[in-house]
Design a protein around this motif. Structure first.
Motif, mmCIF file in Angstrom:
data_model
loop_
_atom_site.group_PDB
_atom_site.id
_atom_site.type_symbol
_atom_site.label_atom_id
_atom_site.label_comp_id
_atom_site.label_asym_id
_atom_site.label_seq_id
_atom_site.Cartn_x
_atom_site.Cartn_y
_atom_site.Cartn_z
ATOM 1 N N ARG A 1 5.356 -5.336 -6.229
ATOM 2 C CA ARG A 1 4.031 -5.920 -6.444
ATOM 3 C C ARG A 1 2.978 -5.242 -5.575
ATOM 4 N N SER A 2 1.818 -4.998 -6.161
ATOM 5 C CA SER A 2 0.674 -4.506 -5.397
ATOM 6 C C SER A 2 -0.007 -5.697 -4.723
ATOM 7 N N LEU A 3 -1.118 -5.455 -4.049
ATOM 8 C CA LEU A 3 -1.784 -6.523 -3.314
ATOM 9 C C LEU A 3 -2.240 -7.666 -4.218
ATOM 10 N N ASP A 4 -2.590 -7.370 -5.461
ATOM 11 C CA ASP A 4 -3.010 -8.431 -6.374
ATOM 12 C C ASP A 4 -1.856 -8.949 -7.228
ATOM 13 N N GLY A 5 -0.634 -8.564 -6.863
ATOM 14 C CA GLY A 5 0.536 -9.028 -7.580
ATOM 15 C C GLY A 5 0.910 -8.196 -8.780
ATOM 16 N N SER A 6 0.166 -7.121 -9.045
ATOM 17 C CA SER A 6 0.443 -6.298 -10.226
ATOM 18 C C SER A 6 1.690 -5.449 -10.021
ATOM 19 N N ARG B 1 -4.637 -16.830 -17.848
ATOM 20 C CA ARG B 1 -5.288 -17.790 -16.941
ATOM 21 C C ARG B 1 -6.188 -18.774 -17.677
ATOM 22 N N ASN C 1 0.677 -11.079 -12.533
ATOM 23 C CA ASN C 1 0.024 -10.874 -11.238
ATOM 24 C C ASN C 1 -0.673 -12.169 -10.819
ATOM 25 N N LEU C 2 -1.513 -12.092 -9.810
ATOM 26 C CA LEU C 2 -2.117 -13.301 -9.259
ATOM 27 C C LEU C 2 -3.110 -13.963 -10.207
ATOM 28 N N ILE C 3 -3.633 -13.221 -11.170
ATOM 29 C CA ILE C 3 -4.557 -13.834 -12.136
ATOM 30 C C ILE C 3 -3.890 -14.038 -13.498
ATOM 31 N N ASP D 1 -2.038 -12.170 -15.468
ATOM 32 C CA ASP D 1 -1.856 -11.104 -16.456
ATOM 33 C C ASP D 1 -0.427 -10.588 -16.359
ATOM 34 N N SER E 1 0.823 -1.209 0.000
ATOM 35 C CA SER E 1 0.000 0.000 0.000
ATOM 36 C C SER E 1 0.855 1.256 0.000
#
Length: 219
Positions: A53-58, A121, A87-89, A91, A24
């Motif tokens: 990385r942000s919280l969603d891995g971006s 994904r 990222n986590l999904i 992308d 954050s």
């Protein structure tokens, strides 16, 4: 044993909270979200982690790609940001640029090591969603870059199949099908139900696309 399990759970929760706070508070991620090119350039000059990385891995570059912030993306890529970091999904900047028709950013990723074999994904290459979404110029860029025309995703569809089954047969998708034909895509690869692209086009009343396929020798 119960005490140790509780201790591990508390430790894991603590690490998660620390990770949330760090993501954050990351200044580069914040500058990208706020669209502050000057701040991004200043932080790059200070040697910050370009692939934070942000919280969603971006990553910062993925955020810039999602917002189509071309100059910020350019600054990050020129400085060495990873165009393939997912990222986590699943992308990555390259995959998202292709799927979203962000052609200026896509071209930069292609010039800086984009992994043409990487998949999203759904198990699809960048070319498959570009075809589905009718991004005519994006498809042209990806074909020229050498993305596999006959890659099959987890749904059992190639880029040609997605340009038919998830589209309306309109002018953009007609152009895309024509591009795939000219580039040498396999016109007869069936889907998981055994239906060919031609049969799918006929079933959907996509007469112009069906004619393109027949004229090219599809069966």
């Amino acid at each position: 044993m119960r005490y140790l399990s509780c201790k591990r759970a508390v430790l894991a929760l603590g690490l998660f909270v620390v990770g949330v706070a760090m993501a954050s508070d990351n200044p580069l991620l914040k500058a990208v979200r706020d669209g502050q090119l000057d701040q991004v350039q200043a932080l790059i000059g200070q040697g910050v982690d370009l692939n934070a990385r942000s919280l969603d891995g971006s990553s910062p570059l993925l955020l810039a790609t999602a917002a189509n912030q071309v100059e910020i993306a350019r600054a990050l890529i020129d400085a060495g940001a990873d165009v393939n970091q997912k990222n986590l999904i699943q992308d990555s900047p390259y995959l998202l640029a292709g799927a979203s028709g962000r052609n200026a950013i896509l071209q930069m990723t292609l010039a800086h090591g984009a992994d043409l074999r990487s998949t999203n994904r759904y198990g699809g290459t960048a070319l498959i969603p570009a075809c589905e979404r009718g991004h005519v110029d994006t498809v042209r860029l990806l074909i020229a870059a050498g993305v596999d025309l006959d890659h099959v995703n987890r749904l059992g569809w190639t880029c040609l199949m997605e340009a038919i089954v998830l589209a309306d047969g309109g002018p953009a998708h007609q152009q895309i099908v024509a591009q795939l034909i000219a580039a040498g895509a396999d016109l007869n690869l069936p889907d998981n139900a055994g239906l060919s692209p031609l049969r799918q086009a006929e079933n959907r009343g996509q007469t112009a696309i069906a004619k393109l396929l027949r004229d090219a020798g599809a069966s």
